[in-house]
Scaffold this active site. Structure first.
Site, mmCIF file in Angstrom:
data_model
loop_
_atom_site.group_PDB
_atom_site.id
_atom_site.type_symbol
_atom_site.label_atom_id
_atom_site.label_comp_id
_atom_site.label_asym_id
_atom_site.label_seq_id
_atom_site.Cartn_x
_atom_site.Cartn_y
_atom_site.Cartn_z
ATOM 1 N N GLY A 18 0.816 -1.214 0.000
ATOM 2 C CA GLY A 18 0.000 0.000 0.000
ATOM 3 C C GLY A 18 0.846 1.260 0.000
ATOM 4 O O GLY A 18 2.072 1.219 -0.160
ATOM 5 N N GLY A 44 -3.940 -1.852 -2.322
ATOM 6 C CA GLY A 44 -2.545 -1.612 -2.692
ATOM 7 C C GLY A 44 -2.234 -2.203 -4.050
ATOM 8 O O GLY A 44 -3.137 -2.660 -4.759
ATOM 9 N N ASP A 62 -4.824 -12.820 2.267
ATOM 10 C CA ASP A 62 -5.705 -12.040 3.145
ATOM 11 C C ASP A 62 -5.281 -12.369 4.571
ATOM 12 O O ASP A 62 -5.486 -13.501 5.033
ATOM 13 C CB ASP A 62 -7.156 -12.446 2.881
ATOM 14 N N LEU A 86 0.245 -3.289 8.954
ATOM 15 C CA LEU A 86 -0.398 -2.123 8.328
ATOM 16 C C LEU A 86 -1.615 -2.514 7.506
ATOM 17 O O LEU A 86 -2.303 -1.632 6.976
ATOM 18 C CB LEU A 86 0.603 -1.380 7.430
ATOM 19 N N TYR A 158 -14.252 0.969 10.755
ATOM 20 C CA TYR A 158 -12.813 1.270 10.766
ATOM 21 C C TYR A 158 -12.356 1.663 12.166
ATOM 22 O O TYR A 158 -11.395 1.102 12.706
ATOM 23 C CB TYR A 158 -12.541 2.398 9.771
ATOM 24 N N TYR A 172 -2.029 -9.023 24.150
ATOM 25 C CA TYR A 172 -0.883 -9.896 23.849
ATOM 26 C C TYR A 172 0.360 -9.438 24.616
ATOM 27 O O TYR A 172 1.178 -10.259 25.030
ATOM 28 C CB TYR A 172 -0.602 -9.927 22.342
ATOM 29 N N THR A 188 -1.970 11.208 6.375
ATOM 30 C CA THR A 188 -0.678 11.192 5.677
ATOM 31 C C THR A 188 -0.925 11.209 4.171
ATOM 32 O O THR A 188 -1.888 10.607 3.697
ATOM 33 C CB THR A 188 0.096 9.920 6.080
ATOM 34 N N ARG A 199 -9.213 9.949 -0.605
ATOM 35 C CA ARG A 199 -8.967 10.855 0.522
ATOM 36 C C ARG A 199 -8.798 12.280 0.006
ATOM 37 O O ARG A 199 -8.601 12.519 -1.175
ATOM 38 C CB ARG A 199 -7.753 10.374 1.327
#
Ligand code: NAD
Ligand code: UDP
Length: 322
Positions: A18, A44, A62, A86, A158, A172, A188, A199
């Site tokens: 990505g 990506g 995936d 990511l 999200y 964890y 970003t 975006r």
């Protein structure tokens, strides 16, 4: 040269094909790390890494169903130093089109990546987001702010996926002793942010460069703080190499309204393109600015690229793609 297909220690980057991930992979390869990218290229593209040829390993998978490291030609790496997670749709149009996949990759995908880190005693870095602050009532936002997220709104697929990913990461760390890092990335932009990503920076620059009206959602008074990708990646590397296990904001603390961004885009492109106002999406945060005291003090990190410079560099890249 580092070779991820041998049994040397290596770094796994999920979502490495990505926008942000591919720049991160560049930096890791530059410094000699052996890198394997796991990506299902839903948003990506392997083209982002084409220049690295066989210097990296690639797995198309995936991550919500596993990292697929057995699929590497030489078998899974014997020793993994770090897992950088990511993988996730990141643009609002991308995650609104894929709410179930977004929740899956934030939950089960994060668990799969954490399991690899646990088994290999590897460091784990989560790419989290300023979205975990929701529509913030505290401004600017320090990491101690607990946020204001609508758990049943359209963006929750999200926001809540990332909040769960942070919770799982901390579980964890506490229950399994995994060494974790959590980066809360703010907006970003830069080269490899696709023209059609959806975006605001890619939309406005592309529209201006093509002489089309610039789409402003709502009245354009809502604010964001825009960071250039090189600064974001520098922060991610510093965080990875640090021993900071608390979440760290990574963003450029200069705030612009969308209308101010329109003016910056006009100056950079020299366009006289008009603005067209479209409906404001549900739960669109009204303001967003990072408090980066923690990143400054603990990582010695300071963003360097200003908006005009960054927009000009990104516009050059977009022009080269046309
Ligand atoms: P991007 O869409 O360019 O990259 C995301 C990558 O993840 C893509 O290559 C995509 O194909 C991959 N991916 C998605 N779901 C996957 C799955 N289930 N399995 C494997 N791969 C999968 O977006 P980006 O801007 O580069 O974002 C990268 C990360 O940084 C994301 O986790 C995002 O939430 C986070 N982040 C980005 C920003 C930003 O402004 N760019 C801000 C906050 C957080
Ligand atoms: N936005 C806009 N025009 C666009 C795309 C986005 O005005 O073409 C607005 C959007 O409503 C939000 C801001 O710009 O207020 C940033 O949107 P983006 O999708 O880039 O990121 P996020 O909302 O996730 O911060």
């Amino acid at each position: 040269m580092a070779d991820p297909t041998t049994r040397q220690p290596c770094v796994i980057v999920t979502g490495g094909a990505g926008f942000v991930g591919s720049h991160l992979v560049d930096r890791l390869v530059e410094r000699g790390d052996s890198v394997v990218v796991v990506d299902n290229v839903v948003t990506g593209s392997w083209d982002n890494l084409a220049h690295l040829g066989d210097r990296i390993g690639r797995v198309e998978a995936d991550v919500s169903t596993g990292l697929g490291l057995d699929g590497l030609p030489a078998g899974p790496p014997a020793h993994i130093d770090a897992v950088l997670h990511l993988a996730s749709p990141a643009s609002p149009p991308a995650y609104l089109q894929r709410p179930l996949e977004t929740l899956a990759v934030g939950s089960e995908g994060t668990r799969q990546a954490l399991e690899v880190a646990r088994v290999h005693h590897a460091r784990f870095l989560l790419a989290s987001t300023s979205e975990i602050y929701g529509d913030p009532e505290v401004h600017p936002q320090p990491e101690s702010y607990l946020g204001n997220v609508n758990s049943i709104g359209p963006r929750s697929c999200y926001d809540e996926a990332k909040r769960f990913a942070e919770a799982l990461t901390m579980a964890y760390a506490r229950a399994e002793g995994v060494s974790v890092r959590i980066a809360r990335l703010f907006n970003t932009y830069g080269p490899r942010l696709r023209a059609e990503d959806g975006r605001v920076v890619s939309n406005l620059l592309t529209q201006a460069m093509e002489g089309r009206p610039m789409s402003v959602y709502g009245d354009g008074t809502q604010t964001r703080s825009f960071g250039y990708v090189d600064d974001t990646v520098d922060g991610l590397i510093r965080l990875l190499d640090s021993d900071v296990e608390m979440p760290v904001n990574l963003g450029t603390p200069t705030e612009f309204s969308v209308l101010e961004l329109v003016e910056a885009v006009r100056r950079v492109t020299g366009t006289s393109a008009e603005v067209v106002h479209l409906e404001l999406p549900a739960d669109d945060p009204t303001q967003r600015q990072p408090d980066i005291t923690r990143a400054r003090e603990l990582l010695g990190w300071e963003p360097k690229v200003g908006l005009m410079d960054g927009l000009a560099r990104y516009a050059d890249w977009l022009a080269g793609q046309a």
